[in-house]
Design a protein around this motif. Structure first.
Motif, PDB file in Angstrom:
ATOM      1  N   TYR A  53      17.322  -2.004 -12.378  1.00 42.53           N
ATOM      2  CA  TYR A  53      16.421  -2.160 -13.521  1.00 42.53           C
ATOM      3  C   TYR A  53      15.732  -3.517 -13.456  1.00 42.53           C
ATOM      4  CZ  TYR A  53      18.822   1.824 -15.656  1.00 42.53           C
ATOM      5  OH  TYR A  53      19.339   3.074 -15.906  1.00 42.53           O
ATOM      6  N   ARG A 121      21.832   5.808 -17.422  1.00 42.21           N
ATOM      7  CA  ARG A 121      20.581   5.296 -17.978  1.00 42.21           C
ATOM      8  C   ARG A 121      20.699   5.063 -19.483  1.00 42.21           C
ATOM      9  NH1 ARG A 121      15.802   6.967 -20.339  1.00 42.21           N
ATOM     10  NH2 ARG A 121      13.847   6.295 -19.360  1.00 42.21           N
ATOM     11  N   ILE A 218      14.045  -3.928 -21.005  1.00 38.75           N
ATOM     12  CA  ILE A 218      13.908  -3.159 -19.781  1.00 38.75           C
ATOM     13  C   ILE A 218      12.432  -2.843 -19.529  1.00 38.75           C
ATOM     14  CG2 ILE A 218      14.417  -0.963 -18.650  1.00 38.75           C
ATOM     15  CD1 ILE A 218      16.780  -2.791 -18.754  1.00 38.75           C
ATOM     16  N   ARG A 221      12.786   1.156 -14.027  1.00 39.94           N
ATOM     17  CA  ARG A 221      14.046   1.636 -13.444  1.00 39.94           C
ATOM     18  C   ARG A 221      13.762   2.262 -12.083  1.00 39.94           C
ATOM     19  NH1 ARG A 221      16.266   6.840 -13.631  1.00 39.94           N
ATOM     20  NH2 ARG A 221      18.558   6.935 -13.390  1.00 39.94           N
TER      21      ARG A 221
END
Length: 230
Positions: A53, A121, A218, A221
């Motif tokens: 990430y 996730r 975030i 990914r």
């Protein structure tokens, strides 16, 4: 995590420079070893964990980030120089360490870091969404809001602090045994969006006002060649 002898393939160096004989100092050798270790560490994490990430960070403080490291002790967190991290991942199809890692490299600009983990996730998204802490702002940062100092704020400070408050620019004096403002009931410490000076940062600390917000968000990914921006 810490942010050159690196493999020659990682560099595109003009032939004229490549043929020059360079004598490395002890510092150069140490720096090369350090950079090589960082690259190896990032690649090892990619081999060990299932996903990677990219996250952005604001108001990074050692105490808060160490807590994140403890919470993710089964994973690997990296905040290194972006160009060095790009060397580890690869910048193009011809040198990327794994498929589509070049897309991760393209996002490594500004205040960013990496998390290599095998957790699902949903667990990653939930943790980062709930991560929020405040701290004292540092000199040079932009104030997110306007802060005013009032006589009520000053009333909790002893008269002995008058010299210190004056040295920080506060227009005040002693009246009836209390520190009060010379300018009425309110005085502006810093305005929203204004760069905080060293004196203002110290005064905000005395007032107990925490303006800095520690956040990790975030951004993208990567997992086994699949890449998604988030």
């Amino acid at each position: 995590s810490p942010p050159p002898s690196l493999p020659p393939s990682l560099f595109s160096m003009p032939s004229s420079r490549r043929t020059k004989k360079v004598t490395l100092t002890q510092t150069d050798k140490k720096d090369r070893g350090h950079k090589s270790a960082v690259i190896d560490s990032i690649r090892s994490a990619l081999d060990t964990h299932t996903s990677l990430y990219v996250f952005t960070y604001t108001s990074l403080r050692s105490a808060h980030f160490q807590r994140v490291r403890r919470d993710w002790s089964d994973s690997r967190l990296f905040i290194s120089k972006n160009k060095l991290t790009q060397l580890a991942l690869g910048r193009g199809e011809e040198d990327e360490y794994r498929e589509n890692l070049r897309l991760v490299s393209a996002l490594l600009k500004g205040s960013v870091g990496l998390l290599a983990t095998s957790r699902p996730r949903e667990a990653v998204v939930e943790y980062f969404a709930g991560l929020d802490a405040t701290d004292y702002i540092r000199a040079g940062a932009a104030s997110p809001s306007t802060v005013n100092l009032t006589n009520d704020d000053l009333s909790c400070h002893p008269v002995s602090m008058l010299p210190q408050l004056k040295s920080l620019g506060v227009p005040c004096h002693v009246s009836n045994g209390k520190v009060v403002l010379l300018t009425g009931q309110e005085w502006r410490v810093v305005g929203e969006g204004r760069q905080v000076t060293a004196e203002q940062a110290k005064l905000l600390g005395i007032m107990g006002v925490k303006l800095a917000r520690f956040e990790l968000k975030i951004k993208a990914r990567w997992e086994d060649g699949d890449f998604e921006e988030m």
